[in-house]
Scaffold this motif. Structure first.
Motif, PDB file in Angstrom:
ATOM      1  N   THR A 157     -15.442  45.480  -7.979  1.00 57.62           N
ATOM      2  CA  THR A 157     -15.947  44.590  -9.029  1.00 57.62           C
ATOM      3  C   THR A 157     -14.843  44.400 -10.052  1.00 57.62           C
ATOM      4  OG1 THR A 157     -18.204  45.419  -8.718  1.00 57.62           O
ATOM      5  CG2 THR A 157     -17.751  44.215 -10.751  1.00 57.62           C
ATOM      6  N   GLU A 158     -14.379  43.180 -10.214  1.00 61.79           N
ATOM      7  CA  GLU A 158     -13.244  42.911 -11.068  1.00 61.79           C
ATOM      8  C   GLU A 158     -13.703  42.585 -12.491  1.00 61.79           C
ATOM      9  OE1 GLU A 158     -11.055  39.792  -9.182  1.00 61.79           O
ATOM     10  OE2 GLU A 158     -10.091  41.152  -7.748  1.00 61.79           O
TER      11      GLU A 158
ATOM     12  N   ASN B   6     -19.277  43.904 -15.071  1.00 63.28           N
ATOM     13  CA  ASN B   6     -17.878  43.720 -15.460  1.00 63.28           C
ATOM     14  C   ASN B   6     -17.635  42.301 -15.947  1.00 63.28           C
ATOM     15  OD1 ASN B   6     -15.419  44.939 -15.859  1.00 63.28           O
ATOM     16  ND2 ASN B   6     -15.070  45.421 -13.694  1.00 63.28           N
ATOM     17  N   PHE B   7     -16.823  42.206 -16.992  1.00 67.88           N
ATOM     18  CA  PHE B   7     -16.466  40.925 -17.575  1.00 67.88           C
ATOM     19  C   PHE B   7     -14.987  40.976 -17.962  1.00 67.88           C
ATOM     20  CE2 PHE B   7     -20.868  42.001 -18.543  1.00 67.88           C
ATOM     21  CZ  PHE B   7     -21.526  40.957 -17.905  1.00 67.88           C
ATOM     22  N   PRO B   8     -14.383  39.851 -18.253  1.00 64.40           N
ATOM     23  CA  PRO B   8     -12.939  39.856 -18.520  1.00 64.40           C
ATOM     24  C   PRO B   8     -12.502  40.759 -19.670  1.00 64.40           C
ATOM     25  CG  PRO B   8     -13.681  37.627 -18.073  1.00 64.40           C
ATOM     26  CD  PRO B   8     -14.918  38.476 -18.158  1.00 64.40           C
ATOM     27  N   LYS B   9     -13.339  40.907 -20.690  1.00 65.68           N
ATOM     28  CA  LYS B   9     -12.928  41.683 -21.856  1.00 65.68           C
ATOM     29  C   LYS B   9     -13.773  42.925 -22.106  1.00 65.68           C
ATOM     30  CE  LYS B   9     -10.778  37.857 -24.341  1.00 65.68           C
ATOM     31  NZ  LYS B   9     -10.662  37.157 -25.653  1.00 65.68           N
TER      32      LYS B   9
ATOM     33  N   SER C 268     -19.558  51.556 -22.759  1.00 63.64           N
ATOM     34  CA  SER C 268     -18.831  50.283 -22.824  1.00 63.64           C
ATOM     35  C   SER C 268     -17.350  50.542 -23.035  1.00 63.64           C
ATOM     36  CB  SER C 268     -19.356  49.424 -23.985  1.00 63.64           C
ATOM     37  OG  SER C 268     -20.723  49.135 -23.836  1.00 63.64           O
ATOM     38  N   PHE C 269     -16.534  49.942 -22.192  1.00 64.76           N
ATOM     39  CA  PHE C 269     -15.084  49.896 -22.386  1.00 64.76           C
ATOM     40  C   PHE C 269     -14.746  48.466 -22.803  1.00 64.76           C
ATOM     41  CE2 PHE C 269     -13.953  53.433 -19.056  1.00 64.76           C
ATOM     42  CZ  PHE C 269     -14.619  54.354 -19.837  1.00 64.76           C
TER      43      PHE C 269
END
Length: 796
Positions: A27-28, A177-180, A216-217
């Motif tokens: 998962t990117e 997962n999300f870009p930020k 959360s990261f």
């Protein structure tokens, strides 16, 4: 040299990430991860070694007890961390941003970093590597008690619990997962023994408490955010740290407010849309009509942003069904259910470096709306004619929830409480609003129970935090001018610690008081209370309900004056002051004048007369003991008469409130000091008038006489408590001891049972003060929401 060769050899034997994850789904996103469903294992690909990011832990699913304090949607700590590789290990490091050197000198920065400890939050074994990236098993990190559940349970004496990993697992529905930002979730079960009452009341099998924990990261914001300096007059939360790069003639401690990032698309125009609006999302599980009320109240804030030249800068929507409320991309207003009514609160995820708010998160307790409905039922006695529907109670409850929505959002955009707003025309939703009934033609009118919309203080606060200025403007001077104008127009700001009634000194900053003059409004509140009690009866309860439930409705009405009492007492030994800075236009501190203090004392003493304290006898004859299965709770009166209503105990509870506040040690100490400095109201006068209002009055026969005798003992108990108080100064103790000896001498001339008992009690105390056991007053049913005092404090 041999150690280095061994390490290099070991590392060289590691598989590549591609080989290690060949059969796993990738998962990117911000951090790519791989999930092994067969092993319930999550592998994290770390491609940003030594790069800082934000780590937040939270609770997705809580326990549901105010007293334990582990709510659904509760945010945990916000930390800046980074991954650092050391040989075969990867460490998660939290640098220390409380101490910094904001300078271009790298060695100076290093000296501060090495002077103060950092924290290593976790360690991982490198399982694979490839192209400068490493793979670690994040599963043990996600399945730890990061939110401190066991600590919270232990702190509340709720039993001995530990995490049971056999009953814990990753929770894929909350992992995304999300870009930020990368979001993880886990189901955690805590096994224990000897569960406490709070646990037993809300957990189906108390020996196994299962919650969900979220991690959360988050990518750090870019450096486009501009910090704005904290000013004690502006009413903002913020961050504070020590900057050792500061010149010696400037303050070491730096303070900056917390706020969302907001910029105009067209800064040269007077009115502009924002580059990115501030968008809040309401919990999609909120029912109607509460949903619409919360949306209405939340949207009030857009008026403040319009006033500083923004169009559609503050937007409120319903949370999409596929969104997670703890996803940091969403500012959320969450509807929280608990077993008893509790505090609502506004919290946030902030960049610890700058104070920038990344995510606002409001938690609104769902039972608060029911408490206002209950108060309206008590005030109106609406069920005399049940053939027609009375919507007034619901309208009052919804009016309050609109206020609450706006209030808690105010915290999440950075704004602190302003408990002085009520004396300037309800100038802020950041005060606590008291319902505002009126008596019209002898009847209680609730047509306008609460104010609507934000106030002038709220607009000023938003302007201070969010106003942008043309290039070349002296921002500090412009902000100061803004505050000077606001205070010059009559606005006031006093926050949390100065509004507390126990020992508080500020005469005009209070929680839930009514009106702009506490002394003048106390008799008004007492008249409303009297009218409600005279009308109280079966019409306060729907047909078919147990008559015993009338006590539930009676409690907030009988104690309806409690907050006005708490406000009025603060004028006694009071000091009017502001958060003044050198050179501004605010007044210097001033002792409340003697005439006003005396008027406050006079009104307080009227609340302990038998006429004020007596529960009407027809009510005592109407309300039976509670039937089997209905149960008792702390929301009800405490008493010593078994299952029946204890009329004298109820009176004692109400008398204890004003008397204990008047004789608070801090207040008594101020009376001693102020009377010596300014010739103001003295402690001797206060004690003499309390005695005159109690032991100095002849108790009549019957019910009122018994109440008067109870008041006498309340006054005596609190005089003894003041004389014994560790925080009473020696002069205060001496004055109170003399008053006790004088009372003892006076009562020794009497032959009634109460006087003889009082003489005996005083003698025992004066002879053995260290071992004397002061009788306890009955516990007062809670007025404020139950549970931890979740009022939002600033970390300064």
């Amino acid at each position: 040299m041999m150690l280095a060769l061994v390490s290099s050899s070991a590392i060289a034997q590691l598989p590549t990430i591609s080989e290690k994850t060949e059969s796993l789904t990738k998962t990117e996103g911000f951090f790519d991860y791989y999930y092994d469903e067969a092993q319930d294992q999550l592998w994290l690909e770390v491609d940003k070694l030594d790069s800082e990011f934000i780590y937040v832990n939270s609770l997705t699913a809580g326990i549901g007890s105010n007293d334990i304090g582990l709510d659904r949607g509760q945010l945990g700590d916000t930390r800046i961390v980074y991954f650092e590789r050391r040989g075969p290990k990867v460490l998660m490091v939290q640098p220390n941003y409380e101490y910094r050197a904001e300078t271009d000198n790298e060695l100076e920065k290093k000296s501060v970093r090495e002077a103060f400890a950092k924290s290593i939050l976790a360690g991982f074994e490198v399982a694979a590597e490839e192209d400068g990236k490493v793979l670690i098993d994040l599963t043990p990190f996600l399945l730890q008690d990061a939110h401190g559940v066991t600590t919270s349970l232990q702190r509340q004496d709720q039993g001995s619990y530990s995490l049971d990993k056999n009953r814990s697992a990753l929770y894929s529905e909350g992992t995304m997962n999300f870009p930020k930002n990368t979001e993880f979730e886990a189901t955690l079960t805590f096994a224990g023994s000897s569960p406490g009452g709070y646990v037993r009341s809300v957990v189906p099998t108390p020996e196994a408490i299962t919650v969900r924990q979220h991690h959360s990261f988050v990518e750090l914001p870019d450096d486009g955010y501009e910090k704005r300096e904290y000013d004690p007059r502006a009413g903002y939360f913020g961050i504070t740290y020590q900057d050792y790069g500061t010149p010696i003639d400037e303050p070491l401690v730096k303070r900056f407010i917390s706020r969302h990032r907001l910029e105009k698309k067209n800064p040269e125009t007077e009115i502009s849309e924002p580059v990115e609006p501030i968008v809040y999302y309401l919990d999609n599980g909120t029912p109607e009509p509460v949903r619409s009320a919360l949306l209405d109240g939340a949207r009030w804030w857009n008026e403040a942003f319009e006033a500083i030249g923004y169009k559609d800068a503050f937007i409120v929507k319903v949370l999409p069904e596929d969104a997670h409320p703890l996803d940091v991309r969403y500012n959320v207003i969450q509807w929280i259910h608990r077993s008893t009514r509790g505090w609502s609160y506004g919290s946030s995820v902030r960049d610890p470096r700058t104070g920038e708010i990344i995510k606002g998160h409001v938690s609104l307790g769902s039972l608060r709306v029911r408490q206002d409905f209950l108060i309206a039922e008590g005030l109106l006695a609406p069920y005399a004619d049940e053939s027609t529907q009375n919507t007034t109670m619901q309208e009052m409850a919804l009016a309050r929830i609109r206020q609450l929505s706006a209030h808690e959002i105010g915290h999440t955009i950075g704004i602190a409480h302003n408990f002085a707003a009520s004396i300037t025309g309800d100038a802020s939703v950041m005060d606590y609003p008291h319902p505002q009934p009126k008596i019209v033609n002898g009847e209680i009118d609730l047509s306008n129970p609460y104010d609507t919309g934000i106030g002038e203080w709220d607009k000023l606060a938003v302007a201070y935090g969010y106003q942008d200025f043309p290039e070349g403007t002296d921002e500090d001077a412009a902000l100061n001018e803004m505050l000077e104008e606001g205070y010059g127009s009559g606005l006031k700001y006093i926050s949390d610690q100065d509004a507390r009634p126990q020992g508080g000194a500020h005469p005009y900053a209070h929680l839930w008081e009514f009106g702009d003059d506490p002394v003048a409004q106390l008799p008004t509140i007492m008249d409303i209370r009297k009218t409600a009690l005279e009308n109280f009866g079966e019409a306060n309860l729907k047909t078919g309900r147990p008559l015993a439930e009338l006590e539930d409705v009676l409690v907030p009405i009988y104690l309806f004056h409690r907050y006005q009492v708490e406000a009025t007492v603060k004028l006694i030994g009071g000091l009017d002051y502001t958060y003044k800075v050198k050179g501004d236009n605010q007044a210097y501190p001033e002792i409340v004048d003697k005439k006003t203090q005396q008027a406050a004392l006079d009104e307080m003493l009227k609340t302990i007369t038998p006429e004020a304290l007596a529960v009407p006898e027809d009510l005592l004859e109407l309300i039976p003991p509670r039937p089997a299965g209905l149960g008792y709770s702390r929301e009800l009166f405490n008493g010593n008469t078994g299952p029946t209503l204890d009329a004298l105990g109820i009176a004692e509870t109400a008398a204890e409130l004003p008397v204990s506040l008047i004789l608070n040690p801090a207040r008594a100490n101020r009376l001693v000091e102020y009377s010596a400095r300014e010739g103001n109201l003295s402690l001797e006068t206060v004690l003499n008038e309390l005695v005159a209002a109690s032991w100095g009055k002849k108790a009549p026969n019957g019910y009122y006489g018994s109440i008067q005798r109870m008041v006498n003992h309340v006054v005596l108990r609190n005089m003894i408590l003041l004389a014994a108080a560790e925080d009473a100064n020696p002069v205060t103790k001496a004055i109170t001891h003399k008053a006790l000896r004088d009372l003892q001498s006076r009562l020794s001339q009497r032959d009634d049972a109460d006087s003889k008992f009082a003489v005996y009690t005083i003698g025992n105390f004066l002879t053995n003060p260290e071992t004397f056991d002061v009788p306890q007053a009955p516990a007062t049913p809670p007025g404020s929401p139950i549970g931890s005092d979740a009022i939002y404090f600033c970390k300064f």
